[in-house]
Every structure is written in C-alpha cells, then in structure tokens.
Scaffold this motif. Structure first.
Motif, PDB file in Angstrom:
ATOM      1  N   LYS A 168      -9.277  10.680  -6.618  1.00  0.00           N
ATOM      2  CA  LYS A 168      -7.904  10.604  -6.488  1.00  0.00           C
ATOM      3  C   LYS A 168      -7.275   9.547  -7.603  1.00  0.00           C
ATOM      4  O   LYS A 168      -8.075   8.412  -7.526  1.00  0.00           O
TER       5      LYS A 168
ATOM      6  N   GLY B  45      -0.582   6.188  -8.944  1.00  0.00           N
ATOM      7  CA  GLY B  45       0.444   5.997  -9.672  1.00  0.00           C
ATOM      8  C   GLY B  45       0.167   5.087 -10.814  1.00  0.00           C
ATOM      9  O   GLY B  45       0.525   5.346 -12.125  1.00  0.00           O
ATOM     10  N   SER B  46      -0.575   3.895 -10.826  1.00  0.00           N
ATOM     11  CA  SER B  46      -0.813   2.791 -11.539  1.00  0.00           C
ATOM     12  C   SER B  46      -1.590   3.536 -12.752  1.00  0.00           C
ATOM     13  O   SER B  46      -1.855   3.031 -13.838  1.00  0.00           O
TER      14      SER B  46
ATOM     15  N   THR C 273      -7.836   3.227  -8.803  1.00  0.00           N
ATOM     16  CA  THR C 273      -6.568   2.279  -8.918  1.00  0.00           C
ATOM     17  C   THR C 273      -6.607   1.369 -10.091  1.00  0.00           C
ATOM     18  O   THR C 273      -7.267   1.685 -11.184  1.00  0.00           O
ATOM     19  N   ASP C 274      -5.887   0.360  -9.980  1.00  0.00           N
ATOM     20  CA  ASP C 274      -5.865  -0.527 -10.973  1.00  0.00           C
ATOM     21  C   ASP C 274      -6.513  -1.776 -10.988  1.00  0.00           C
ATOM     22  O   ASP C 274      -5.972  -2.950 -11.489  1.00  0.00           O
ATOM     23  N   VAL C 275      -7.051  -1.894  -9.849  1.00  0.00           N
ATOM     24  CA  VAL C 275      -8.174  -3.310  -9.623  1.00  0.00           C
ATOM     25  C   VAL C 275      -9.697  -2.857  -9.547  1.00  0.00           C
ATOM     26  O   VAL C 275     -10.079  -1.832  -9.217  1.00  0.00           O
TER      27      VAL C 275
ATOM     28  N   ILE D  98     -11.772  -3.582  -4.113  1.00  0.00           N
ATOM     29  CA  ILE D  98     -10.884  -4.324  -3.030  1.00  0.00           C
ATOM     30  C   ILE D  98     -11.443  -5.687  -2.838  1.00  0.00           C
ATOM     31  O   ILE D  98     -12.564  -6.003  -2.694  1.00  0.00           O
ATOM     32  N   PHE D  99     -10.527  -6.501  -2.776  1.00  0.00           N
ATOM     33  CA  PHE D  99     -10.790  -7.959  -2.725  1.00  0.00           C
ATOM     34  C   PHE D  99     -10.729  -8.476  -1.379  1.00  0.00           C
ATOM     35  O   PHE D  99     -10.032  -7.936  -0.591  1.00  0.00           O
TER      36      PHE D  99
ATOM     37  N   PRO E 133      -4.761 -10.085  -3.982  1.00  0.00           N
ATOM     38  CA  PRO E 133      -4.982 -10.993  -5.378  1.00  0.00           C
ATOM     39  C   PRO E 133      -3.648 -11.502  -5.704  1.00  0.00           C
ATOM     40  O   PRO E 133      -3.451 -12.194  -6.618  1.00  0.00           O
TER      41      PRO E 133
ATOM     42  N   PHE F 133      -3.684  -4.742   3.217  1.00  0.00           N
ATOM     43  CA  PHE F 133      -4.080  -4.470   1.835  1.00  0.00           C
ATOM     44  C   PHE F 133      -3.620  -2.864   1.345  1.00  0.00           C
ATOM     45  O   PHE F 133      -4.014  -1.928   1.497  1.00  0.00           O
TER      46      PHE F 133
ATOM     47  N   VAL G 165      -3.814  -1.620  -1.124  1.00  0.00           N
ATOM     48  CA  VAL G 165      -4.653  -0.653  -2.133  1.00  0.00           C
ATOM     49  C   VAL G 165      -5.086   0.806  -1.633  1.00  0.00           C
ATOM     50  O   VAL G 165      -5.240   1.599  -2.320  1.00  0.00           O
TER      51      VAL G 165
HETATM   52  N1  LIG Z   1      -7.177  -6.920  -1.068  1.00  0.00           N
HETATM   53  C1  LIG Z   1      -6.682  -6.260  -2.050  1.00  0.00           C
HETATM   54  N2  LIG Z   1      -7.378  -5.628  -3.250  1.00  0.00           N
HETATM   55  C2  LIG Z   1      -7.142  -5.296  -4.003  1.00  0.00           C
HETATM   56  N3  LIG Z   1      -5.981  -4.850  -4.514  1.00  0.00           N
HETATM   57  C3  LIG Z   1      -4.925  -5.339  -3.460  1.00  0.00           C
HETATM   58  C4  LIG Z   1      -5.171  -6.148  -2.456  1.00  0.00           C
HETATM   59  N4  LIG Z   1      -4.036  -6.155  -1.594  1.00  0.00           N
HETATM   60  C5  LIG Z   1      -3.152  -5.743  -2.255  1.00  0.00           C
HETATM   61  N5  LIG Z   1      -3.715  -5.118  -3.552  1.00  0.00           N
HETATM   62  C6  LIG Z   1      -2.701  -4.396  -4.727  1.00  0.00           C
HETATM   63  O1  LIG Z   1      -2.679  -3.060  -4.479  1.00  0.00           O
HETATM   64  C7  LIG Z   1      -2.730  -2.682  -5.787  1.00  0.00           C
HETATM   65  C8  LIG Z   1      -3.108  -1.214  -5.933  1.00  0.00           C
HETATM   66  O2  LIG Z   1      -2.552  -0.609  -4.883  1.00  0.00           O
HETATM   67  P1  LIG Z   1      -1.427   0.663  -5.362  1.00  0.00           P
HETATM   68  O3  LIG Z   1      -0.490  -0.135  -6.474  1.00  0.00           O
HETATM   69  O4  LIG Z   1      -0.940   1.545  -4.271  1.00  0.00           O
HETATM   70  O5  LIG Z   1      -2.381   1.566  -6.429  1.00  0.00           O
HETATM   71  P2  LIG Z   1      -2.255   2.961  -6.895  1.00  0.00           P
HETATM   72  O6  LIG Z   1      -0.899   3.035  -7.750  1.00  0.00           O
HETATM   73  O7  LIG Z   1      -3.562   3.340  -7.506  1.00  0.00           O
HETATM   74  O8  LIG Z   1      -2.243   3.835  -5.387  1.00  0.00           O
HETATM   75  C9  LIG Z   1      -3.208  -3.543  -6.650  1.00  0.00           C
HETATM   76  O9  LIG Z   1      -2.824  -3.932  -7.942  1.00  0.00           O
HETATM   77  C10 LIG Z   1      -3.255  -4.955  -5.951  1.00  0.00           C
HETATM   78  O10 LIG Z   1      -2.042  -5.748  -6.373  1.00  0.00           O
END
Ligand SMILES: Nc1ncnc2c1ncn2[C@@H]1O[C@H](COP(=O)(O)OP(=O)(O)O)[C@@H](O)[C@H]1O
Ligand SMILES: N[C@@H](CC(=O)OP(=O)(O)O)C(=O)O
Length: 453
Positions: free
Chosen positions: A5, A8-9, A220-222, A225-226, A230, A255, A257
């Motif tokens: 999957k 959107g990012s 995703t864009d990180v 999972i932290f 972050p 979270f 993410v």
């Molecule tokens: N614990 C975490 N670890 C990683 N990312 C996190 C966490 N908590 C919140 N985020 C946020 O979640 C974002 C990714 O989720 P999201 O924007 O919904 O992604 P996507 O568009 O890929 O579905 C990251 O850019 C980050 O800012």
C-alpha cells in the motif's frame, strides 16, 4: 506474494509516484498494489480527499463548482504529464470527476462518501494507465469487481466477512499486477461507502488477508514507526519490530502512521506488516508480527498521545455498593447511540472517556441532564480538554514497579494526572491528563524511559 500500500504522501507528485513505481517493479512479488489519493505536496498543500470534500459541499450549494473540480483534476493531470501520458488517457478520469454532482445518491452521507472515494478511485485508474503505458501489464480492480463488501455508516464503514469468501474466488494472473483503490468498499446495495479517514491502510490489510499474502508492505514518508511522534520528539528512536497488540494500542492513541483498525484483518490472517519509506525503500522499516515467538528487547516500545478525548467524571458515594448505577448510565449512552472508550472506576467515582467526535455540545447537555435526573450523582464534571497518553511495551509485563516509576518524574514536573489505568493485557499503561499537559507527559516519559533504554 506481497500486498503493497502506498499512502497519499507517497503519491502526491509525479516524482513521488515514480519512486513508488520503481519499488513495485523492483520486486515481482509485489503483485497487489493499494493506492491512496494524492496527499500533500508540502505543509501548506491540501490533500485531494479534502479537496473532494470541498467539492461535494460546493456542488450542493450552487452550480459554481468548476474551480474546485478543475483544481482536483489538475492534481491528476500533473502526475500524468510527468510520465508523458497522452492527454486522451485522462478523458475518462475527467468525465468521472465532473459527473459526480449529477449522479443519484440515497442521501447526503452516501453522496459525500462517493465524492471522497474518487480520490483513490481516479488515482488507481491513473496509475494503472501509467504502468501499462510503460509496458508493465497491469489491471485496475476495485471493490465492486472483487466483492469488497462493507456495512455500517457510509463514511465510517466496516468490512463484511463475506468479502473474504469473495476474494478467495479472484484469480491473480502470474504476469500481471493489480492496482486497487484504497479507502472504500461497496455496500450490499452497491453504493460506495468509505472507511474512516486514513482508511486505505484498512483496504491493504483486507486484501492481504483475502489473498493470503506472505507480507503486507505499507509505504509511507518516514523511515520507520518511531517510538514517539516525530512532530513532538526530535529524532525519536525507530521501532525495528513490535507485536500486533503493541501497534494496535499505539495507533489507537495517536500514531497516525498506521490506522488502528487496519491491524485486525492482518491479525486474523496472521500476515506480518512491514511499514517502510517510499523515499528510502532499502531501509528495513518496522516489522509488525504476531505475539507468539516475540521476545521483547526493551521495557517500553513506544509512547503515543491522543488529544481528541473528553471525559465525564461522576462521584457517587458508595458507588461500589449500589447495584445498577453503571447499567443505568450505559442505558443513557445507548439511548443516544454514544459509544465510550474507557470507564475506569473507584469505590466512590468513575470516569467515562469518549472520543470527542462521538459527541456534540447539544448531546453532552442532554446526556448530563438525564444523568442528573436519573442517577443523582454527588458530583458530575464534564472535562472537554482531556488527553490520553499510552505507554506501550510487551516488556512491561513483568516490571512490577514500572507504574510508580513512570509517575514520579511527572509529579516532579507538576503535571496533574487525572487517571491512570493499566490495560488487562499488561502491555499498556494509559495516563489521562488535561490536554495542555500531554506533550510534557510524552517528552518526560520519552527522556526518562526510552531515550535511556
Ligand atoms: N510514531 C510515529 N512514527 C512515525 N510517524 C508518525 C508517528 N506518529 C505520527 N507520525 C506521522 O505519520 C506520518 C505518516 O502518516 P500519513 O501521513 O497518514 O502517511 P500516508 O500518507 O503514507 O498514509 C508521518 O509523516 C509522521 O508525521
Ligand atoms: N485519502 C484518504 C484515505 C487514506 O488512507 O489516505 P492516506 O493514505 O493519505 O492517509 C484520507 O485522506 O483519509
């Protein structure tokens, strides 16, 4: 076989889509690809899903909605141009987008769901065309083609188990990729209904279970999972591996993410989930696995915070002796179709915690009035700015003094704790505070227990 999957990012620009396509082409096991709608290109940008919501409202109010429709179309056109896709390939996408206001819908909620779902639907169509244009044999499939059936409300639907029977019947050809739009399903009466926001993660998990994938990769864009958000903690430690239950508790409390409901199909199908970065696919990301065979290396895996809660505090002397108090309370909530999240209680008091979006001001007043009349509590307080911080870790199970040591540094910082609750699974401790204190709780616990570990 892997189900993959892209959020959107990861699909916001032509350049992003190109990275996603390279990842797909890089591994022949990546056969079923779930895509979200194009997301934000920068902090000030607007997600296509949000533009579609504006379009839905604008087209209800007047006939003057061309600007917003063109703005949405432009997002797809820019991606198509990046790949030199011939303009005629976009005519179907444009037609579907422009005819949305003219279609018949059972009611306004279904109408909104159909508008929103087109963010992913049109993106999946576009990406299928791009891959075929590049000579990669690709088929567009969507919920109505495979029987991804949902029930519940049109904008907060749930998968129906019949879906898994239907998916078993779908033949995946060896030499062909499938592009599938995330975020929506089809109701038994063949209308579009969406999951809650961020729900493309759920679609990916449903297909991973239904097609019995070896792995569900969530790009995703990180990098991973932290261990903390972050946006609150600077460069938090990444989590290499965690259990389904740890992820459920962390995503529930904030979270963002990975959608908390998305784990359920993965758990049911025992499909491991790998969260990875589209911009750095060589990095291992975070692996989410079953509890069996998992050995915790750390006490605390992660800490999450959710600001979007409210609480009702009730004091009634001898609450523990009076039969029926809680039952009457539940009856009041049930009458108003209000679900609650938690209800920790003591001998003389209890707190009911709600997600704020489950209630509005009028409903709060009605419920409080009914409680006053029928239960006559000694004290009743509505706390509108409630926050929950969840400390999670499989390694917490046998650490008997952890709860006390977590609270000590918070007390030293004068943070007032409204509630503390250890989950029955013993892998989470929930701390309730006023909203203003939530970030301080996360920072303090991170510094004392995760940064040091
Ligand atoms: N614990 C975490 N670890 C990683 N990312 C996190 C966490 N908590 C919140 N985020 C946020 O979640 C974002 C990714 O989720 P999201 O924007 O919904 O992604 P996507 O568009 O890929 O579905 C990251 O850019 C980050 O800012
Ligand atoms: N596009 C939908 C569904 C989704 O999952 O999106 P994303 O993958 O960008 O979180 C939303 O914005 O809610």
């Amino acid at each position: 076989m892997k189900v993959v999957k892209f959020g959107g990012s990861s699909l916001a620009t032509g350049n992003n889509v190109d990275k996603a396509l390279k990842i797909i082409k890089d591994d022949p096991e990546r056969k079923v690809i779930v895509v979200s709608a194009p997301g934000k290109r920068n902090d000030d940008d607007i997600k296509v899903t949000d533009l579609l919501i504006t379009y839905a409202y604008a087209s209800l109010r007047s006939n003057n909605y061309n600007d917003i429709a063109n703005k949405i179309f432009k997002r797809y056109e820019l991606i198509a141009q990046y790949f030199n896709l011939p303009e005629k390939e976009l005519s179907e996408i444009k037609r579907l987008l422009l005819t949305l206001p003219q279609l018949d819908y059972p009611n306004a909620d279904y109408r909104m769901a159909a508008f929103k779902a087109h963010g992913e639907r049109l993106n999946a169509m576009l990406i299928t065309k791009i891959l075929n244009h590049q000579g990669i044999k690709t088929r567009f499939l969507e919920p109505k083609d495979v029987g991804l059936i949902v029930t519940g409300t049109p904008n907060n639907a749930e998968v129906n188990p019949e879906t898994y029977v239907n998916l078993k019947r779908i033949k995946l050809n060896k030499d062909e990729r499938i592009i599938f739009p995330g975020f929506y399903g089809i109701t038994p009466s063949a209308h579009i209904a969406t999951f809650s926001r961020g729900g493309s993660d759920i679609t990916g998990a449903i297909l991973a279970r239904g097609f019995n994938a070896d792995l569900y990769e969530n790009f995703t864009d990180v990098d991973a999972i932290f261990s903390a958000n972050p946006n609150i903690i600077d460069h938090p430690k990444p989590i290499k591996k965690m259990t389904y239950q740890e992820m459920r508790e962390l995503s529930y409390a904030g979270f963002s993410v990975f959608h908390d409901e998305a784990l359920i199909p993965a758990i049911q199908g025992e499909i491991p989930v790998n969260v990875k970065n589209t911009n750095a696919p060589e990095k291992p990301g975070t692996l989410i696995v079953p509890e069996e065979g998992f050995t915790a290396k750390k006490t605390i895996t992660g800490i999450a915070g959710g600001k979007n809660f409210a609480a009702l505090y009730l004091r009634k002397y001898m609450l523990n002796k009076g039969a029926g108090f809680t039952l009457k309370l539940m009856e009041i909530f049930n009458r108003h179709h209000v679900s609650y999240e938690h209800m920790p209680s003591g001998i003389d008091d209890l707190t009911v915690i709600f997600k704020k979006d489950a209630l509005n001001d009028q409903l709060i007043d009605v419920i409080c009035n009914e409680i006053q009349t029928s239960l006559n509590p000694d004290q009743m307080q509505w706390i509108d700015d409630y926050a929950i911080t969840m400390v999670v870790g499989e390694g917490m199970k046998d650490k008997l003094t952890l709860c006390a040591s977590l609270l000590y540094p918070l007390g030293k910082k004068d943070i007032s704790i409204q509630m503390i609750n250890q989950g029955a699974s013993q892998i989470s401790i929930m701390i309730g505070t006023r909203r203003k204190d939530e970030e301080a709780v996360i920072k303090t616990i991170y510094e004392n227990f995760i940064a040091e570990d």
